[in-house]
Structure formats: C-alpha cells, structure tokens
Design an enzyme around this catalytic site. Structure first.
Site, PDB file in Angstrom:
ATOM      1  N   GLU A 140       9.629 -48.402  64.940  1.00  0.00           N
ATOM      2  CA  GLU A 140       9.828 -47.447  63.831  1.00  0.00           C
ATOM      3  C   GLU A 140      10.215 -48.136  62.499  1.00  0.00           C
ATOM      4  O   GLU A 140      11.198 -47.610  61.943  1.00  0.00           O
ATOM      5  CB  GLU A 140      10.936 -46.432  64.261  1.00  0.00           C
ATOM      6  CG  GLU A 140      10.660 -45.429  65.378  1.00  0.00           C
ATOM      7  CD  GLU A 140       9.703 -44.378  64.682  1.00  0.00           C
ATOM      8  OE1 GLU A 140      10.147 -43.460  63.617  1.00  0.00           O
ATOM      9  OE2 GLU A 140       8.546 -44.155  65.236  1.00  0.00           O
ATOM     10  N   VAL A 141       9.460 -49.132  62.141  1.00  0.00           N
ATOM     11  CA  VAL A 141       9.977 -49.675  60.816  1.00  0.00           C
ATOM     12  C   VAL A 141       8.693 -49.692  59.706  1.00  0.00           C
ATOM     13  O   VAL A 141       8.658 -50.121  58.695  1.00  0.00           O
ATOM     14  CB  VAL A 141      10.233 -51.283  60.937  1.00  0.00           C
ATOM     15  CG1 VAL A 141      11.468 -51.606  61.521  1.00  0.00           C
ATOM     16  CG2 VAL A 141       9.069 -51.921  61.776  1.00  0.00           C
ATOM     17  N   VAL A 177       2.107 -47.368  59.295  1.00  0.00           N
ATOM     18  CA  VAL A 177       1.665 -46.900  58.018  1.00  0.00           C
ATOM     19  C   VAL A 177       1.195 -48.097  57.261  1.00  0.00           C
ATOM     20  O   VAL A 177       0.262 -47.768  56.753  1.00  0.00           O
ATOM     21  CB  VAL A 177       3.001 -46.517  57.406  1.00  0.00           C
ATOM     22  CG1 VAL A 177       2.720 -46.391  55.935  1.00  0.00           C
ATOM     23  CG2 VAL A 177       3.753 -45.440  57.958  1.00  0.00           C
ATOM     24  N   LYS A 221      -4.526 -51.204  68.936  1.00  0.00           N
ATOM     25  CA  LYS A 221      -3.224 -51.122  69.477  1.00  0.00           C
ATOM     26  C   LYS A 221      -3.036 -51.388  71.011  1.00  0.00           C
ATOM     27  O   LYS A 221      -3.619 -50.444  71.575  1.00  0.00           O
ATOM     28  CB  LYS A 221      -2.710 -49.793  69.244  1.00  0.00           C
ATOM     29  CG  LYS A 221      -1.252 -49.309  69.949  1.00  0.00           C
ATOM     30  CD  LYS A 221      -0.198 -49.277  68.619  1.00  0.00           C
ATOM     31  CE  LYS A 221       1.203 -49.168  69.295  1.00  0.00           C
ATOM     32  NZ  LYS A 221       2.178 -49.255  68.252  1.00  0.00           N
ATOM     33  N   GLY A 254       0.970 -54.193  66.519  1.00  0.00           N
ATOM     34  CA  GLY A 254       1.629 -54.623  67.939  1.00  0.00           C
ATOM     35  C   GLY A 254       2.363 -53.579  68.493  1.00  0.00           C
ATOM     36  O   GLY A 254       2.225 -52.212  68.072  1.00  0.00           O
TER      37      GLY A 254
HETATM   38  N1  LIG Z   1       5.098 -46.010  53.192  1.00  0.00           N
HETATM   39  C1  LIG Z   1       5.510 -45.095  53.897  1.00  0.00           C
HETATM   40  N2  LIG Z   1       5.261 -43.899  53.374  1.00  0.00           N
HETATM   41  C2  LIG Z   1       5.962 -42.812  54.164  1.00  0.00           C
HETATM   42  N3  LIG Z   1       6.799 -43.037  55.322  1.00  0.00           N
HETATM   43  C3  LIG Z   1       6.838 -44.300  55.725  1.00  0.00           C
HETATM   44  C4  LIG Z   1       6.423 -45.374  55.101  1.00  0.00           C
HETATM   45  N4  LIG Z   1       7.018 -46.531  55.743  1.00  0.00           N
HETATM   46  C5  LIG Z   1       7.650 -45.995  56.793  1.00  0.00           C
HETATM   47  N5  LIG Z   1       7.639 -44.554  56.909  1.00  0.00           N
HETATM   48  C6  LIG Z   1       8.420 -44.020  57.715  1.00  0.00           C
HETATM   49  O1  LIG Z   1       8.929 -44.617  58.976  1.00  0.00           O
HETATM   50  C7  LIG Z   1       8.362 -43.802  59.966  1.00  0.00           C
HETATM   51  C8  LIG Z   1       7.850 -45.093  60.851  1.00  0.00           C
HETATM   52  O2  LIG Z   1       6.933 -45.764  60.645  1.00  0.00           O
HETATM   53  P1  LIG Z   1       5.639 -45.955  61.568  1.00  0.00           P
HETATM   54  O3  LIG Z   1       5.347 -44.853  62.604  1.00  0.00           O
HETATM   55  O4  LIG Z   1       4.733 -46.643  60.811  1.00  0.00           O
HETATM   56  O5  LIG Z   1       6.542 -47.190  62.321  1.00  0.00           O
HETATM   57  P2  LIG Z   1       5.943 -48.037  63.515  1.00  0.00           P
HETATM   58  O6  LIG Z   1       6.891 -49.418  63.420  1.00  0.00           O
HETATM   59  O7  LIG Z   1       4.688 -48.041  63.579  1.00  0.00           O
HETATM   60  O8  LIG Z   1       6.622 -47.274  64.623  1.00  0.00           O
HETATM   61  P3  LIG Z   1       6.520 -47.513  66.446  1.00  0.00           P
HETATM   62  O9  LIG Z   1       7.215 -48.560  66.717  1.00  0.00           O
HETATM   63  O10 LIG Z   1       6.722 -46.388  67.140  1.00  0.00           O
HETATM   64  O11 LIG Z   1       4.919 -48.094  66.339  1.00  0.00           O
HETATM   65  C9  LIG Z   1       7.137 -43.040  59.580  1.00  0.00           C
HETATM   66  O12 LIG Z   1       7.152 -41.876  60.307  1.00  0.00           O
HETATM   67  C10 LIG Z   1       7.706 -42.646  58.411  1.00  0.00           C
HETATM   68  O13 LIG Z   1       8.634 -41.479  58.325  1.00  0.00           O
HETATM   69 MG   LIG Z   2       3.311 -47.524  65.110  1.00  0.00          MG
END
Ligand SMILES: Nc1ncnc2c1ncn2[C@@H]1O[C@H](COP(=O)(O)OP(=O)(O)OP(=O)(O)O)[C@@H](O)[C@H]1O
Ligand SMILES: [Mg+2]
Length: 233
Positions: free
Chosen positions: A9-10, A14, A34, A124
């Site tokens: 969730e970092v 995105v 993925k 990842g």
């Molecule tokens: N540039 C951005 N614009 C808008 N929201 C963002 C941005 N970067 C991060 N976020 C927020 O962070 C949340 C987590 O982002 P994301 O889903 O890309 O994380 P992840 O690392 O892919 O998570 P996971 O481990 O579940 O795959 C998003 O739902 C959003 O709320």
């Molecule tokens: Mg993700």
C-alpha cells in the site's frame, strides 16, 4: 520496469500505472504483469460496493488498473497468473488454497506477456523480501526478469529508513535500481518531505522522482511523466 515498493500500500500500482500510461501515450505497445494478486475478496463482484470499502483506492484490483493504464487487451490470467481472495502474503494465500506458486510458471507468464510488446511494466507484491513461494522471494523474481527496478515510497515520516533498506536489499542482489518515486507527492511539500527527497538521493545515491496526486478513477487526466535526462557524454 519492475515496480516494487518499501512495503504494501505504498503506491506501486499508481507508479506502475503512470509509467505504463506514459509509454502507451508515446505509441508503445505496453504489457503489464503482476506475479500474484491477493485480496480479491475485497472486491466482490456483487457484494458491498467496493467504492465504500476503499474510499481512497482506485476501487479496482491491481491487474485491472494496470491493464486500463497500459491500454492493454491482456486477460486476467495473462497479467496475473496467480490470483487469491484473502489479503495475505502470496506464499500463504497459495498454501491455504492448497497449491504453491511455481517460479518457472511466473517466468514463462512474464515472458509471454512481454512477447510482442514494446515494454513490460511489472508490479511486485508487497516489498522485495515478500515470499512468493517458500525460498523464493519477490526479489528473486525481479533478478530473474532482469528489468530495471523502480521503488515506490511514501514521501513522509519513516520513509528514509524504509527506502534505504529497500535500496540495500536491491543492490545486494545486483538489481539495477533505476529510481525511487515518492508518491503521492503533495502540491505543497513540507520541509520534512523535501528533506526526505534530498536525503534519500544523497544517502541512497539514487535518482529520486516524485509523482503528484492523481485522480485514480480517470487515467485520461494523468499528466505524462517527463522523459529521463539524457545520458552523460
Ligand atoms: N500519486 C498518487 N495519487 C493518488 N493516490 C495515491 C498516489 N500514490 C499513492 N496513492 C494512494 O495510496 C494507495 C495505495 O496505492 P497503491 O494501490 O498503488 O499501492 P500498492 O503499493 O500497489 O499496494 P499493494 O501492496 O496493495 O499492491 C492508493 O489507493 C492511493 O490512495
Ligand atoms: Mg498494488
């Protein structure tokens, strides 16, 4: 590119989606990948509205967001060969489902995805040291794929340590670290956030980029990322 992060969730999805979108806009055929996706139970087809459950998320599973950003026509299976309902480490989700993630199948799927594409953007699962199978980490997959690594990280407090640990874990395995991306980068960054950016660049000896807050429901509104600087002569 292989987009990892300092944890779950970092902002990996995105960042990966923004890269895929930028390449697709340049006219490239972009494939996304993925290795395993978990937590699909959080997106029930006809249960409670996922928008209510994830008020800040893209409201859709990662492989769907990535496919849309890339403008790809890949099927779910082609993007994410292993898909599980519970939100947990993929090695455990596979075990509870009575199976096991096969590294060879992952490599074959990634190579099939890349076939005929100009670019492959892989995301990842969690961070680099998350196990995909007993004795096989996300980092091992990243090494096997040989793609440049991008690290998504938060801009705020705690990020220096998390990001430098990730950089160390990446370099110790010989991964080619392309950049760290701080996301979402605020329109008016605080002194801490600006300092984090400089400190990570200096101590990590790494290129640090920032990604502004994007409207996750409207990929069409995303700005193109600026091109990398020309290589030194
Ligand atoms: N540039 C951005 N614009 C808008 N929201 C963002 C941005 N970067 C991060 N976020 C927020 O962070 C949340 C987590 O982002 P994301 O889903 O890309 O994380 P992840 O690392 O892919 O998570 P996971 O481990 O579940 O795959 C998003 O739902 C959003 O709320
Ligand atoms: Mg993700």
């Amino acid at each position: 590119m292989f987009v990892t992060g300092t944890g779950t969730e970092v902002g990996k999805t995105v960042v990966a989606a923004a890269i895929a979108r930028t390449l697709a806009r340049e006219g490239k055929r972009v494939a996304v990948f993925k290795p395993a996706i978990t937590g699909l139970d959080d997106y029930p087809a006809d249960g409670p509205n996922p928008v209510d459950m994830h008020p800040h998320s893209a409201h859709r599973p990662d492989h769907v967001v990535l496919r849309e950003a890339a403008g790809s026509s890949q099927g779910d299976e082609e993007i994410a060969p292993y898909r599980y309902g519970p939100a947990m480490s993929p090695h455990l989700a596979a075990q509870l489902a009575g199976g096991r993630i096969d590294p060879e199948r992952l490599l074959a799927a990634a190579s099939a995805a890349a076939d005929g594409a100009d670019a492959l953007v892989a995301e990842g699962v969690g961070g680099l040291l998350v196990p995909l199978a007993p004795g096989y980490l996300v980092r091992d997959l990243a090494v096997a794929l040989g793609l440049p690594l991008v690290v998504a990280a938060s801009p705020g407090l705690g990020t220096i340590n998390h990001t430098l640990l990730t950089i160390e874990a990446a370099r110790s395995a010989g991964l080619d670290l392309a950049a760290v991306v701080l996301t979402p980068w605020p329109a008016a960054p605080t002194e801490i956030e600006r300092s984090n950016r400089e400190t990570i660049a200096a101590l990590g000896e790494v290129r640090v980029e920032t990604l502004p807050e994007l409207d996750l429901r409207r990929p069409g509104s995303w700005p193109a990322l600026r091109p990398p600087p020309p290589p030194p002569r």
